[in-house]
Design an enzyme around this catalytic site. Structure first.
Site, short mmCIF file in Angstrom:
data_model
loop_
_atom_site.label_atom_id
_atom_site.label_comp_id
_atom_site.label_asym_id
_atom_site.label_seq_id
_atom_site.Cartn_x
_atom_site.Cartn_y
_atom_site.Cartn_z
N ASP A 1 14.81 6.96 3.61
CA ASP A 1 14.42 6.76 2.21
C ASP A 1 13.01 7.28 1.93
O ASP A 1 12.79 8.05 0.99
CB ASP A 1 14.50 5.28 1.84
CG ASP A 1 15.93 4.77 1.81
OD1 ASP A 1 16.80 5.41 2.44
OD2 ASP A 1 16.18 3.74 1.18
N ARG B 1 4.14 -8.12 1.59
CA ARG B 1 3.92 -7.11 0.55
C ARG B 1 2.50 -7.05 0.01
O ARG B 1 1.96 -5.96 -0.22
CB ARG B 1 4.92 -7.30 -0.60
CG ARG B 1 6.39 -7.17 -0.21
CD ARG B 1 6.63 -6.14 0.82
NE ARG B 1 8.04 -5.85 1.07
CZ ARG B 1 8.48 -5.33 2.19
NH1 ARG B 1 7.65 -5.05 3.18
NH2 ARG B 1 9.76 -5.07 2.35
#
Length: 401
Positions: A13, A95
């Site tokens: 990806d 994150r």
């Protein structure tokens, strides 16, 4: 646009995203790969980025394991944060650190944009971007999955092959599920996991043995805490990342930390995920055990009210928000006396507290004993205590018959 910093794993990806950014935006791409303890060799990401034209000085591979555990995982653990009462937030807590480092690199190299590989259906897009905007309010954010027309794995592979991007053999078939891993956990979602009635296939699990196949003999360990943070296992002092890694080893061996969860995503849909958090599960139980001795009832109960709110903020991406920082200040204040040792028994998927001790213990055997307490507690005091608490109930009863 001049330059963009891409959160880059070296996988299919993000490799496609790298080339797509070069073509679509005509900009220079800087890659950033974070080592958060995912257990993968990261140097191949460097070679792949160089192959795709990224300058060596624009390839960043940073070991963030200690910072991740010390400054993100441990503060969250102090809060006993569980999203929807179960999830230890392994993906969510990673994150903000990635976003923070991306912004730092963007400032360092003079980039005017950052990019990530999160899809438009998930929570990670929110977490990344709230982090970016909190730390660099005017930065440009590129989210290719919300822009391009490469809507399937087949299309991604076709794009990769047409642009001479190496694709490993295991990526050519349809992946049975997607994973995210770091030192705290591994999450698996999609494909074979999308029907919440179907049992998770055993091949999905990568961090733990099946509890049925775990050792027949229990294992006992101790964890020492100082001010709410674990500092030693079995008396051996360890750094934050080393300590969590060691707890992961114990959890793997004994099949601890598996969670099959249908959760409510921030973007509105429900999703089914399988989480493995071996060391984190042990640590959560141990931390609650030492708090049982050292926290006053009022503080402990207030913490239990604040924990779900804290977890929701982390899950939804508000790590850098003032409300999370306010909660953190309250949580950290509560931990000043949370020091001591917890003894645990690990057995076939279970974590059992078998003992706890602390120099700051509020537990008084003299007061609580069933034997003669020699006047430490006057039982006659309870009568007035009960009558005062019953007063409003008695008045209600008299009125309502």
């Amino acid at each position: 646009m001049n330059k963009v910093v891409l959160a880059y794993s070296g996988g299919l990806d993000t490799s496609v995203i790298l080339k797509w950014l070069q073509q679509e935006y005509g900009c220079e791409v800087v890659t950033f790969t974070a080592d958060l303890g995912q257990g993968e060799e990261l140097e191949p990401a460097r070679a792949k980025a160089e192959l795709m034209g990224v300058k060596p000085e624009h390839i960043f591979i940073d070991d963030l394991r200690e910072e991740f555990v010390r400054d993100y995982v441990f503060p969250m653990m102090r809060a006993n944060a569980l999203y929807e009462g179960l999830y230890l937030l392994g993906t969510s807590i990673a994150r903000p650190l990635i976003a923070k480092r991306q912004v730092e690199i963007a400032k360092q190299v003079g980039a005017d944009a950052v990019a990530h590989g999160a899809t438009g259906k998930g929570n990670d897009q929110v977490r990344f971007e709230l982090g970016y905007y909190a730390l660099a309010p005017d930065i440009k954010v590129i989210a290719p999955w919300r822009e391009w027309d490469l809507t399937s794995r087949t299309r991604l592979i076709e794009f990769a092959e047409s642009h001479q991007i190496p694709v490993s053999k295991d990526k050519r078939g349809e992946a049975p599920f997607s994973t995210d891993a770091n030192l705290l956990h591994t999450s698996s979602e999609g494909k074979v996991l999308e029907d919440p009635w179907d049992e998770v296939p055993e091949y999905v699990f990568s961090r733990t043995v099946s509890p049925e196949n775990a050792p027949e003999m229990a294992e006992t360990i101790t964890i020492d805490f100082e001010r709410g943070d674990p500092v030693a296992i079995n008396g051996e002092g360890l750094s934050p990342a080393s300590l969590l890694a060691k707890l992961n080893d114990y959890g793997r061996t004994h099949g601890i930390g598996r969670l099959d969860l249908v959760e409510n995503r921030f973007v509105g849909m429900k999703s089914r995920g399988m989480y493995e958090t071996p060391g984190g599960t042990i640590l959560h139980q141990a931390h609650r055990a030492i708090e049982q001795l050292t926290l006053d009832r009022g503080a402990a109960h207030l913490k239990d009210e604040l924990g779900p709110r804290y977890a929701e903020l982390v899950y939804n991406g508000f790590w850098f928000s003032p409300e999370r920082e306010m909660l953190q200040a309250a949580v950290d204040h509560s931990q000043t006396k949370v020091s001591g040792t917890v003894r645990l028994k690990l057995y076939k998927g279970g974590v059992y507290v078998t003992g706890r001790k602390s120099p700051n213990s509020l537990y008084s055997k003299k007061v609580v004993t069933f034997e003669d307490d020699q006047g430490a507690y006057d039982q006659r005091d309870a009568a007035g205590f009960i009558k005062l608490n019953a007063l409003r109930l008695r008045l209600l009863g008299r009125r309502d018959g």
